[in-house]
Design an enzyme around this catalytic site. Structure first.
Site, PDB file in Angstrom:
ATOM      1  CB  SER A 109     -10.887 -13.143  -8.255  1.00 14.24           C
ATOM      2  OG  SER A 109     -10.688 -14.518  -8.602  1.00 14.24           O
TER       3      SER A 109
ATOM      4  CE  LYS B 254     -12.095 -11.825 -11.325  1.00 11.97           C
ATOM      5  NZ  LYS B 254     -12.963 -12.555 -12.171  1.00 11.97           N
TER       6      LYS B 254
ATOM      7  CG  HIS C 264      -7.651 -14.172 -11.733  1.00  8.85           C
ATOM      8  ND1 HIS C 264      -8.818 -14.233 -12.127  1.00  8.85           N
ATOM      9  CD2 HIS C 264      -7.234 -14.570 -10.872  1.00  8.85           C
ATOM     10  CE1 HIS C 264      -9.291 -14.911 -11.217  1.00  8.85           C
ATOM     11  NE2 HIS C 264      -8.660 -15.342 -10.409  1.00  8.85           N
ATOM     12  CG  ASN C 265     -12.199 -14.137 -14.976  1.00  7.58           C
ATOM     13  OD1 ASN C 265     -11.425 -13.955 -13.862  1.00  7.58           O
ATOM     14  ND2 ASN C 265     -13.127 -14.112 -15.004  1.00  7.58           N
TER      15      ASN C 265
ATOM     16  CD  GLU D 116     -10.767 -18.595 -13.364  1.00 13.14           C
ATOM     17  OE1 GLU D 116     -10.893 -17.801 -12.269  1.00 13.14           O
ATOM     18  OE2 GLU D 116     -12.017 -18.855 -14.076  1.00 13.14           O
TER      19      GLU D 116
HETATM   20  C1  6PG Z   1     -13.214 -14.844 -10.113  1.00 12.43           C
HETATM   21  C2  6PG Z   1     -13.667 -15.856 -11.774  1.00 12.43           C
HETATM   22  C3  6PG Z   1     -14.930 -15.149 -12.049  1.00 12.43           C
HETATM   23  C4  6PG Z   1     -16.227 -16.161 -12.946  1.00 12.43           C
HETATM   24  C5  6PG Z   1     -16.044 -17.669 -13.282  1.00 12.43           C
HETATM   25  C6  6PG Z   1     -16.475 -17.528 -14.875  1.00 12.43           C
HETATM   26  O1  6PG Z   1     -12.278 -14.824 -10.323  1.00 12.43           O
HETATM   27  O2  6PG Z   1     -14.056 -15.569  -9.549  1.00 12.43           O
HETATM   28  O3  6PG Z   1     -12.579 -16.025 -12.693  1.00 12.43           O
HETATM   29  O4  6PG Z   1     -14.863 -14.054 -11.825  1.00 12.43           O
HETATM   30  O5  6PG Z   1     -17.143 -15.149 -13.537  1.00 12.43           O
HETATM   31  O6  6PG Z   1     -14.348 -18.017 -13.244  1.00 12.43           O
HETATM   32  O7  6PG Z   1     -15.969 -18.057 -15.493  1.00 12.43           O
HETATM   33  P1  6PG Z   1     -16.821 -18.700 -16.932  1.00 12.43           P
HETATM   34  O8  6PG Z   1     -17.381 -18.993 -17.340  1.00 12.43           O
HETATM   35  O9  6PG Z   1     -16.128 -17.388 -18.103  1.00 12.43           O
HETATM   36  O10 6PG Z   1     -15.434 -20.217 -17.125  1.00 12.43           O
END
Ligand code: 6PG
Length: 488
Positions: free
Chosen positions: A137, A191, A194-195, A198
């Site tokens: 990430s 991960k 994590h997303n 996010e």
């Molecule tokens: C990271 C992010 C990354 C992810 C984007 C896109 O940890 O660097 O999570 O891996 O690809 O944030 O996510 P979306 O396009 O689904 O919003």
């Protein structure tokens, strides 16, 4: 790793396949660290040439073919695949697997679905190879300067990978942001969560912004300073920081705030959806992440939105904002964020139980403190919480978080009520509050649901006052009988 390349056929201790931005940045990061010699390969050779032309001084070993790439690696051969997740990954894995020998290591650094990672790890293990799904990430900048890395796979692979990954990871308070999460798909699972977090965090920040603007009547310009000030306190985080940056940006064409000319339809690449799908399967309420995924879906239905807007009156309704409204929004954001993280960590616990991973929740919070998208001060509090009690039932019962939420609770309720009264959607804030209230309620209406289920389907229920399983003969004499638990 060995000092004698002639014995092993190669000089590079690590290789990177797939040199799009993430791959080439990761390769540059690796090559810039003492002790690494990095082999690089890309299917389209022009990309490799580009990387060498711009950063050849980093001493890459550039391969023109997959055979050349493999023979440039020292044993155990270690290659990180940085290709778009999906079918392409299987093809590249197969190319390597055909050429690799027992004990060699293939790392998938993409956002793979952890179910695929479990399958790939099993298949390759049967062929004597190590397969490591590693969540990485931090986006393009993170890949180059130091990401947060979440590797799964075997302990044997971790022994080789540890010094390499520690050399490139972000550093938080002196500690590299990488830890062995668990076996097979554990890294990609974490991960994924994590997303999901996010998504929830971004949604909550977006709701705060919307309320401040549409209920509070703030101009975008004023919000820049407000978010910057929030970034000084307990909300300090990368996502708050970039929120201020995005709000500060003016559109060159129109002179308006850029946020006002960006189409309000949020995209996604799937990891948020996976998080919710898997949480549903595991029976873990991740309502904050779910609302975030759904909010993006609602935003991306312009035709339906327009149809409803034609019929319904326009929002928002003017409401009086109380004194200290901005502080209330901040408190609501913080409390909702605690809920989102609590739910995310619950999902990790459930995933670990289901798939047999021995995860260290404190270590996961620790490696999220820098490098990744959800990096934040806040993570230090989560580290402390799991250090004080590794078996914590929920982050919400940790004394620090329980206090923080109790402190912001009245403000949180005011904001959810104001949002409802004014007609400004706040699904993240309100679902977080409902979740909190559900856990905090001594009795839930689930008792009525059990009654209904028993009524129409003889699904049975348990009682508060004695052991056993019961059914009321609703259609006959309405007398209760003790029975076996329903299986239908
Ligand atoms: C990271 C992010 C990354 C992810 C984007 C896109 O940890 O660097 O999570 O891996 O690809 O944030 O996510 P979306 O396009 O689904 O919003």
């Amino acid at each position: 790793m060995t000092d004698n390349p002639s014995e092993t056929g190669g000089v590079a201790n690590i290789g990177v396949i797939g040199l799009a931005v993430m791959g080439s940045n990761l390769a540059r990061n690796l090559a810039s660290r003492e002790g690494n010699t990095v082999a690089v390969y890309n299917r389209t050779q022009a990309r490799t040439q580009e990387l060498i032309a711009e950063h050849g001084d980093l001493g890459f070993v550039a391969a023109e073919s997959i055979d050349e790439f493999v023979s440039s690696l020292s044993t155990p051969r270690t290659a990180i695949i940085m290709v778009q997740a999906g079918k392409g990954t299987d093809a590249v894995i197969e190319q390597l697997a055909e050429r690799f020998e027992a004990g060699d290591i293939i790392v998938d650094g993409g956002n793979a679905n952890f179910h695929d990672t479990i399958r790939r790890e099993r298949d390759l293990r049967e062929r004597g190879l190590n397969f490591v799904g590693a969540g990485i990430s931090g986006g393009e900048e993170g890949a180059l300067r130091g990401p947060s890395i979440m590797p799964g796979g075997s302990a044997e692979a971790w022994a080789t990978l540890e010094p390499i990954l520690r050399s490139i990871a972000a550093v938080a308070e002196g500690e590299p942001c990488v830890t062995h999460i668990g076996t097979d798909g554990a890294g990609h699972f974490v991960k994924m969560v994590h997303n999901g977090i996010e998504y929830a965090d971004m949604q909550l920040i977006a709701e705060a912004y919307d309320l401040l603007r549409r209920v509070g009547g703030h101009r975008v310009e004023d919000l820049v300073e407000l978010f910057r000030s929030w970034n000084e306190g307990d909300l300090q985080s990368y996502l708050i920081e970039i929120t201020a940056e995005v709000l500060a940006q003016r559109d060159a064409d129109t002179g308006r705030p850029l946020v006002d000319v960006i189409l309000d339809e949020a995209g996604s690449k799937g990891t948020g959806v996976w998080t919710v799908q898997n949480a549903l399967g595991l029976g873990v309420p991740v309502s904050g992440i779910g609302e975030a995924v759904f909010a993006r879906a609602v935003s991306s239905k312009p035709t339906q939105r327009a149809a409803v807007q034609r019929v319904l009156r326009r929002r928002p309704d003017p409401v009086e904002t109380p004194e200290g409204f901005e502080d209330d929004v901040r408190a609501a954001l913080y409390a909702s964020k605690v809920v989102a993280y609590a739910q995310g960590f619950d999902l990790i616990v459930a995933g670990a139980r289901e798939y047999g991973w021995d995860v260290d929740l404190g270590a996961i919070a620790r490696i999220w403190r820098a490098g990744c998208i959800i990096r934040a001060q806040f993570l230090n509090r989560i580290v402390d919480a799991y250090q004080n009690d590794p078996e914590l039932e929920s982050l919400l019962v940790d004394p620090y978080f329980a206090d923080a939420v109790a402190h912001g609770e009245a403000a949180w309720r005011r904001i959810v009520a104001l949002a409802a009264a004014s007609g400004v959607p706040a699904p993240g804030f309100s679902s977080a509050l409902s979740y909190f209230d559900s856990l905090a309620s001594e009795r839930l209406p689930a008792a009525l649901i059990q009654g209904q289920r028993d009524f129409f389907g003889a699904h049975t229920y348990r009682r508060t006052d004695k052991e056993g399983t019961f059914h009321t003969r609703w259609a006959q004499d309405r007398r209760e009988v003790e029975t076996e638990p329903s299986t239908h």
